[in-house]
Motif scaffolding. Structure first.
Motif, PDB file in Angstrom:
ATOM      1  N   SER A   3       4.692  -3.616  11.491  1.00 45.42           N
ATOM      2  CA  SER A   3       4.375  -4.064  10.133  1.00 45.42           C
ATOM      3  C   SER A   3       4.057  -2.839   9.287  1.00 45.42           C
ATOM      4  CB  SER A   3       3.183  -5.020  10.147  1.00 45.42           C
ATOM      5  OG  SER A   3       2.020  -4.371  10.633  1.00 45.42           O
ATOM      6  N   ALA A   4       4.552  -2.834   8.066  1.00 44.79           N
ATOM      7  CA  ALA A   4       4.363  -1.672   7.196  1.00 44.79           C
ATOM      8  C   ALA A   4       3.993  -2.115   5.791  1.00 44.79           C
ATOM      9  CB  ALA A   4       5.636  -0.825   7.158  1.00 44.79           C
ATOM     10  N   ILE A   5       3.124  -1.353   5.171  1.00 42.24           N
ATOM     11  CA  ILE A   5       2.816  -1.557   3.762  1.00 42.24           C
ATOM     12  C   ILE A   5       3.046  -0.242   3.030  1.00 42.24           C
ATOM     13  CG2 ILE A   5       1.090  -3.329   4.278  1.00 42.24           C
ATOM     14  CD1 ILE A   5      -1.034  -1.258   3.455  1.00 42.24           C
ATOM     15  N   ALA A   6       3.350  -0.346   1.751  1.00 43.45           N
ATOM     16  CA  ALA A   6       3.501   0.837   0.904  1.00 43.45           C
ATOM     17  C   ALA A   6       2.292   0.933  -0.008  1.00 43.45           C
ATOM     18  CB  ALA A   6       4.782   0.744   0.076  1.00 43.45           C
ATOM     19  N   ILE A   7       1.724   2.117  -0.093  1.00 47.75           N
ATOM     20  CA  ILE A   7       0.611   2.371  -1.006  1.00 47.75           C
ATOM     21  C   ILE A   7       1.031   3.475  -1.968  1.00 47.75           C
ATOM     22  CG2 ILE A   7      -1.793   3.073  -1.245  1.00 47.75           C
ATOM     23  CD1 ILE A   7      -2.354   1.926   1.488  1.00 47.75           C
ATOM     24  N   ILE A   8       0.881   3.205  -3.248  1.00 48.15           N
ATOM     25  CA  ILE A   8       1.239   4.163  -4.291  1.00 48.15           C
ATOM     26  C   ILE A   8      -0.051   4.745  -4.862  1.00 48.15           C
ATOM     27  CG2 ILE A   8       2.444   4.502  -6.476  1.00 48.15           C
ATOM     28  CD1 ILE A   8       3.976   1.868  -5.870  1.00 48.15           C
ATOM     29  N   PRO A   9      -0.365   6.015  -4.575  1.00 50.93           N
ATOM     30  CA  PRO A   9      -1.559   6.615  -5.174  1.00 50.93           C
ATOM     31  C   PRO A   9      -1.287   6.909  -6.648  1.00 50.93           C
ATOM     32  CG  PRO A   9      -0.365   8.256  -3.900  1.00 50.93           C
ATOM     33  CD  PRO A   9       0.365   6.951  -3.711  1.00 50.93           C
ATOM     34  N   ALA A  10      -2.195   6.496  -7.511  1.00 53.25           N
ATOM     35  CA  ALA A  10      -1.923   6.601  -8.949  1.00 53.25           C
ATOM     36  C   ALA A  10      -3.156   7.083  -9.695  1.00 53.25           C
ATOM     37  CB  ALA A  10      -1.482   5.241  -9.493  1.00 53.25           C
ATOM     38  N   ARG A  11      -3.017   8.207 -10.372  1.00 51.11           N
ATOM     39  CA  ARG A  11      -4.085   8.679 -11.249  1.00 51.11           C
ATOM     40  C   ARG A  11      -3.508   8.893 -12.640  1.00 51.11           C
ATOM     41  NH1 ARG A  11      -4.532  14.378 -11.854  1.00 51.11           N
ATOM     42  NH2 ARG A  11      -2.844  15.505 -10.826  1.00 51.11           N
ATOM     43  N   PHE A  12      -4.370   8.832 -13.634  1.00 54.77           N
ATOM     44  CA  PHE A  12      -3.894   8.941 -15.013  1.00 54.77           C
ATOM     45  C   PHE A  12      -3.582  10.385 -15.381  1.00 54.77           C
ATOM     46  CE2 PHE A  12      -4.265   9.179 -19.628  1.00 54.77           C
ATOM     47  CZ  PHE A  12      -3.513   8.084 -20.021  1.00 54.77           C
ATOM     48  N   GLY A  13      -4.366  11.311 -14.875  1.00 50.98           N
ATOM     49  CA  GLY A  13      -4.208  12.705 -15.260  1.00 50.98           C
ATOM     50  C   GLY A  13      -2.948  13.334 -14.699  1.00 50.98           C
ATOM     51  N   VAL A  49      -1.126  -0.503  -5.237  1.00 52.28           N
ATOM     52  CA  VAL A  49      -1.392   0.696  -6.028  1.00 52.28           C
ATOM     53  C   VAL A  49      -2.856   1.057  -5.825  1.00 52.28           C
ATOM     54  CG1 VAL A  49      -1.524   1.687  -8.345  1.00 52.28           C
ATOM     55  CG2 VAL A  49       0.380   0.173  -7.736  1.00 52.28           C
ATOM     56  N   ALA A  50      -3.114   2.311  -5.465  1.00 59.64           N
ATOM     57  CA  ALA A  50      -4.476   2.801  -5.262  1.00 59.64           C
ATOM     58  C   ALA A  50      -4.847   3.696  -6.434  1.00 59.64           C
ATOM     59  CB  ALA A  50      -4.576   3.572  -3.949  1.00 59.64           C
ATOM     60  N   GLY A  65       1.302  -6.754 -10.083  1.00 55.88           N
ATOM     61  CA  GLY A  65       1.187  -5.990  -8.848  1.00 55.88           C
ATOM     62  C   GLY A  65      -0.186  -6.084  -8.213  1.00 55.88           C
ATOM     63  N   ASN A  66      -0.272  -5.572  -6.998  1.00 56.27           N
ATOM     64  CA  ASN A  66      -1.534  -5.519  -6.258  1.00 56.27           C
ATOM     65  C   ASN A  66      -2.177  -4.158  -6.471  1.00 56.27           C
ATOM     66  OD1 ASN A  66      -1.018  -8.083  -4.853  1.00 56.27           O
ATOM     67  ND2 ASN A  66       0.565  -6.926  -3.757  1.00 56.27           N
ATOM     68  N   VAL A  67      -3.479  -4.146  -6.683  1.00 54.61           N
ATOM     69  CA  VAL A  67      -4.170  -2.889  -6.947  1.00 54.61           C
ATOM     70  C   VAL A  67      -5.469  -2.826  -6.160  1.00 54.61           C
ATOM     71  CG1 VAL A  67      -5.354  -3.793  -8.999  1.00 54.61           C
ATOM     72  CG2 VAL A  67      -4.973  -1.324  -8.771  1.00 54.61           C
ATOM     73  N   VAL A  68      -5.798  -1.617  -5.686  1.00 52.61           N
ATOM     74  CA  VAL A  68      -7.042  -1.350  -4.973  1.00 52.61           C
ATOM     75  C   VAL A  68      -7.754  -0.214  -5.694  1.00 52.61           C
ATOM     76  CG1 VAL A  68      -8.067  -0.549  -2.811  1.00 52.61           C
ATOM     77  CG2 VAL A  68      -6.098  -2.077  -2.753  1.00 52.61           C
ATOM     78  N   ARG A  69      -9.026  -0.390  -5.995  1.00 56.30           N
ATOM     79  CA  ARG A  69      -9.796   0.675  -6.633  1.00 56.30           C
ATOM     80  C   ARG A  69     -10.286   1.655  -5.576  1.00 56.30           C
ATOM     81  NH1 ARG A  69     -10.719   0.311 -12.356  1.00 56.30           N
ATOM     82  NH2 ARG A  69     -11.848   2.247 -11.977  1.00 56.30           N
ATOM     83  N   THR A  70     -10.209   2.940  -5.919  1.00 54.06           N
ATOM     84  CA  THR A  70     -10.635   3.993  -5.002  1.00 54.06           C
ATOM     85  C   THR A  70     -11.619   4.928  -5.700  1.00 54.06           C
ATOM     86  OG1 THR A  70      -8.728   5.343  -5.650  1.00 54.06           O
ATOM     87  CG2 THR A  70      -8.470   3.942  -3.698  1.00 54.06           C
TER      88      THR A  70
END
Length: 241
Positions: A3-13, A49-50, A65-70
């Protein structure tokens, strides 16, 4: 079955293009294009999206989309992905860069599958032959050389292999997509930085220097990342054609 998931790290800067992940001249945020490409990969069950940014979180929720706060103190995207991965259940975690809206789902599938093909490797990535007009000597293009088993021997900004003799050795450029077995990802972000990693400014060398194998899927990927407003302009032109 893996089983695999994709996580997209995302920052504004962004040094050269602040807020690029929310650029929306195609009618959708740049990040939405990446999300949809990852979602289309047959090996991926879920895309997350992280982020630590309210604007990015709102945009992701806006396109469904799905989002996780980090946390805000991550030194790099891998660290952010590792934090997000701690809250999910999957065998494999795929780190998809948020500024690559043309990444092929088949490339994601190939990298995930390469972990099945190399059961002793805790992580995998991709490489592709150079396209016509590419310069193997360009230090901004990372190169990789492989073992006969298809695992990475070394990554470099220098030209490798160096063509000293008339021996056919096709140079390969690295494609910056990574898949990790979940236990290794948690370990990887705790490993000490290494001399070659720091000399080349290539994070993946840390794994090799600590003795961990990296499986490499050979693909025909030639997608373009977005680092500057000019590159985004070119993407918009390709998209609307």
């Amino acid at each position: 079955m893996t089983s695999a998931i994709a996580i997209i790290p995302a920052r504004f800067g962004s040094t050269r293009f602040p807020g690029k992940l929310l650029a929306d001249r195609t009618g959708r945020p740049l990040l939405a294009h990446v999300y949809e490409r990852a979602e289309a990969a047959s090996t991926i069950g879920t895309v997350l999206v992280a982020t630590d940014d309210d604007r990015i979180e709102a945009a992701v929720r806006g396109f469904g989309g799905n989002v996780v706060r980090t946390r805000t103190d991550h030194p790099n995207g891998t660290s952010r992905v590792a934090e997000a991965a701690a809250s999910v259940t999957a065998d494999v975690i795929v780190n998809v860069q948020g500024d690559e809206p043309e990444i092929e789902p088949a490339v994601i599938d190939a990298v995930v599958s390469s972990l099945d093909e190399h059961p002793t490797c805790p992580m995998a990535t991709a490489a592709a032959p150079f396209a016509a007009g590419d310069d193997p000597s360009d230090p901004n293009v990372v190169k990789v050389v492989l073992s006969v088993a298809g695992t990475a021997l070394y990554f470099s900004r220098a030209r490798i292999p160096f063509p000293r003799e008339r021996v056919t050795a096709t140079p390969l450029k690295h494609v910056g997509l990574y898949a990790y077995r979940r236990p290794f990802l948690a370990q990887y972000v705790t490993l000490a930085a290494t001399p070659l990693e720091q000399a080349e400014s290539l994070e993946q060398l840390r794994a090799l220097e600590h003795g961990h194998g990296i499986a490499v899927a050979i693909t025909d990927a030639h997608h373009h990342g977005i680092d500057t407003p000019e590159q985004y302009d070119a993407f918009v032109r390709r998209y609307v054609r």
